[in-house]
Enzyme design. Structure first.
Site, PDB file in Angstrom:
ATOM      1  N   VAL A 168       0.838  -1.206   0.000  1.00  5.46           N
ATOM      2  CA  VAL A 168       0.000   0.000   0.000  1.00  5.46           C
ATOM      3  C   VAL A 168       0.873   1.256   0.000  1.00  5.46           C
ATOM      4  O   VAL A 168       1.704   1.454   0.884  1.00  5.46           O
ATOM      5  CB  VAL A 168      -0.963   0.002   1.212  1.00  5.46           C
ATOM      6  CG1 VAL A 168      -1.703   1.339   1.307  1.00  5.46           C
ATOM      7  CG2 VAL A 168      -1.970  -1.144   1.088  1.00  5.46           C
ATOM      8  N   SER A 170       0.784   4.768   0.888  1.00  5.30           N
ATOM      9  CA  SER A 170      -0.095   5.566   1.738  1.00  5.30           C
ATOM     10  C   SER A 170       0.356   7.021   1.679  1.00  5.30           C
ATOM     11  O   SER A 170       1.324   7.419   2.321  1.00  5.30           O
ATOM     12  CB  SER A 170      -0.073   5.030   3.177  1.00  5.30           C
ATOM     13  OG  SER A 170      -1.134   5.596   3.908  1.00  5.30           O
ATOM     14  N   VAL A 202       4.078  -1.431   3.513  1.00  2.00           N
ATOM     15  CA  VAL A 202       3.586  -0.059   3.520  1.00  2.00           C
ATOM     16  C   VAL A 202       4.658   0.849   2.951  1.00  2.00           C
ATOM     17  O   VAL A 202       5.826   0.751   3.313  1.00  2.00           O
ATOM     18  CB  VAL A 202       3.303   0.406   4.970  1.00  2.00           C
ATOM     19  CG1 VAL A 202       2.839   1.845   4.989  1.00  2.00           C
ATOM     20  CG2 VAL A 202       2.279  -0.496   5.624  1.00  2.00           C
ATOM     21  N   LYS A 203       4.201   1.721   2.077  1.00  2.00           N
ATOM     22  CA  LYS A 203       5.143   2.657   1.492  1.00  2.00           C
ATOM     23  C   LYS A 203       4.693   4.079   1.793  1.00  2.00           C
ATOM     24  O   LYS A 203       3.533   4.438   1.535  1.00  2.00           O
ATOM     25  CB  LYS A 203       5.144   2.411  -0.017  1.00  2.00           C
ATOM     26  CG  LYS A 203       6.014   3.333  -0.728  1.00  2.00           C
ATOM     27  CD  LYS A 203       5.411   3.640  -2.021  1.00  2.00           C
ATOM     28  CE  LYS A 203       6.132   4.839  -2.527  1.00  2.00           C
ATOM     29  NZ  LYS A 203       6.124   4.863  -3.937  1.00  2.00           N
ATOM     30  N   VAL A 204       5.598   4.858   2.396  1.00  3.77           N
ATOM     31  CA  VAL A 204       5.278   6.249   2.728  1.00  3.77           C
ATOM     32  C   VAL A 204       6.427   7.152   2.279  1.00  3.77           C
ATOM     33  O   VAL A 204       7.509   6.662   1.927  1.00  3.77           O
ATOM     34  CB  VAL A 204       5.056   6.438   4.258  1.00  3.77           C
ATOM     35  CG1 VAL A 204       3.742   5.834   4.717  1.00  3.77           C
ATOM     36  CG2 VAL A 204       6.224   5.887   5.068  1.00  3.77           C
TER      37      VAL A 204
END
Ligand code: FBP
Length: 305
Positions: A168, A170, A202-204
């Site tokens: 995801v 995000s 998770v990718k931010v």
């Protein structure tokens, strides 16, 4: 399986063998394979930003075949792209390079609605194309975020049922101003939301020292956020105390020293890795490979320490 990969997969113990197997593929592939760290090449910018902004700096990148070759030659763990780019190369790379099908996308041509990506492909496409995972972008702070969360809920359920993990992206965007989009409290919150929605990875964006939400300011008085390493540590902690894989994006093209300094801070803070697009494919192939190799060196050293 190395101890590092075993330790990470233990955090996903409730998952089915297909999901675990594909996470293992991502973690075991490429130069960082087995270290517990990842460097991924994402090339959805042609859709998200347009062809010239994305590929004019290195016109070889207009060719869909260019990017997976760069990913393989650089030793990346995986390559992520929208349907069109993946369809153009999957016959050659499925099984050789873990592919992540980005199943939603938005352009930057504008429109009256709050940001919301369109569903541009689906779980059966990912299976047909031999992908190791699907990717999906949410925009926390968009007026349409709840629709995205609900679509993601259904997609994760469908992908998991056939053994595919979900990555995801995000990206807080919508009601926030530019500084707010990368504020530490907002990025940590975005990581938490993605994990609560069931993201496996998770990718931010790398967070800044800004605390955007008035309601969060008091809490941050006691959380160290002065350095990028401290901020990365807080984001990783916000992703189920580090029990979910958190990777950070590269951002717009910048000088090599600036990229490497940022990666050093992220690695020191316990990041699982980076997903670097423009800073890779907008450089010449030689420069891109050198930069990715230097980035991998930093993560390899962090894994060994
Ligand atoms: P970059 O390394 O080029 O920033 O790529 C990471 C990424 O998440 C891409 O997948 C996506 O297209 C892009 O960032 C979005 O960037 P922006 O938020 O600037 O539109």
């Amino acid at each position: 399986m190395t101890k590092a990969v075993e330790r990470i997969l233990a955090n996903y113990a409730g998952e089915n063998p297909g999901v675990l197997g594909n996470l293992r593929r991502l973690l075991n592939h490429g130069r960082l394979g087995g270290t517990g760290k990842l460097v991924i090449l994402p090339v959805d910018q042609g859709f998200e930003h347009g062809p010239a902004r994305s590929f004019a700096p290195n016109p070889a990148g207009y060719d869909p075949a260019y990017h997976p070759r760069l990913a393989v030659e650089s030793g990346c763990n995986a390559y992520a792209a929208p349907l069109g780019f993946i369809e153009a190369i999957a016959h050659r790379y499925a099984g050789e390079l873990p592919l992540i099908l980005k199943v939603n996308n938005s352009d930057s041509l504008g429109g009256p609605d709050a940001p919301c990506s369109a569903l541009t492909s689906a779980v059966p496409d990912a299976l047909r194309l031999g992908c190791a995972a699907i990717g999906y972008t949410i925009y926390p702070s968009s007026g349409l975020r709840n629709r995205m969360y609900e679509d993601l809920r259904d997609l994760i359920r469908e992908a998991r049922a056939v053994g595919l993990p979900t990555v995801v992206w995000s990206y807080p965007r919508g009601a926030l101003d530019k500084d707010g989009e990368t504020a530490i409290d907002v990025i940590a919150y975005a990581a938490q939301i993605a994990c609560q929605l069931g993201a496996h990875v998770v990718k931010v964006k790398p967070p800044t020292e800004v605390v955007a939400e008035a309601a969060a300011k008091k809490s941050y008085e006691s959380i160290p956020i002065g350095t990028l390493a401290e901020r990365a540590r807080h984001v990783v902690q916000s992703a189920f105390d580090g029990k979910r894989i958190v990777i950070f994006s590269g951002g717009p093209a910048k000088g090599t020293d600036a990229v490497l300094e940022e990666i050093r801070g992220l690695a020191e803070g316990g990041a699982y890795g980076s997903i670097v697009g423009r800073n890779a494919f907008q450089r010449s192939p030689e420069d891109a490979k050198k930069l990715l190799s230097d980035i991998m060196d930093i993560y390899a050293a962090a894994a060994a320490s």
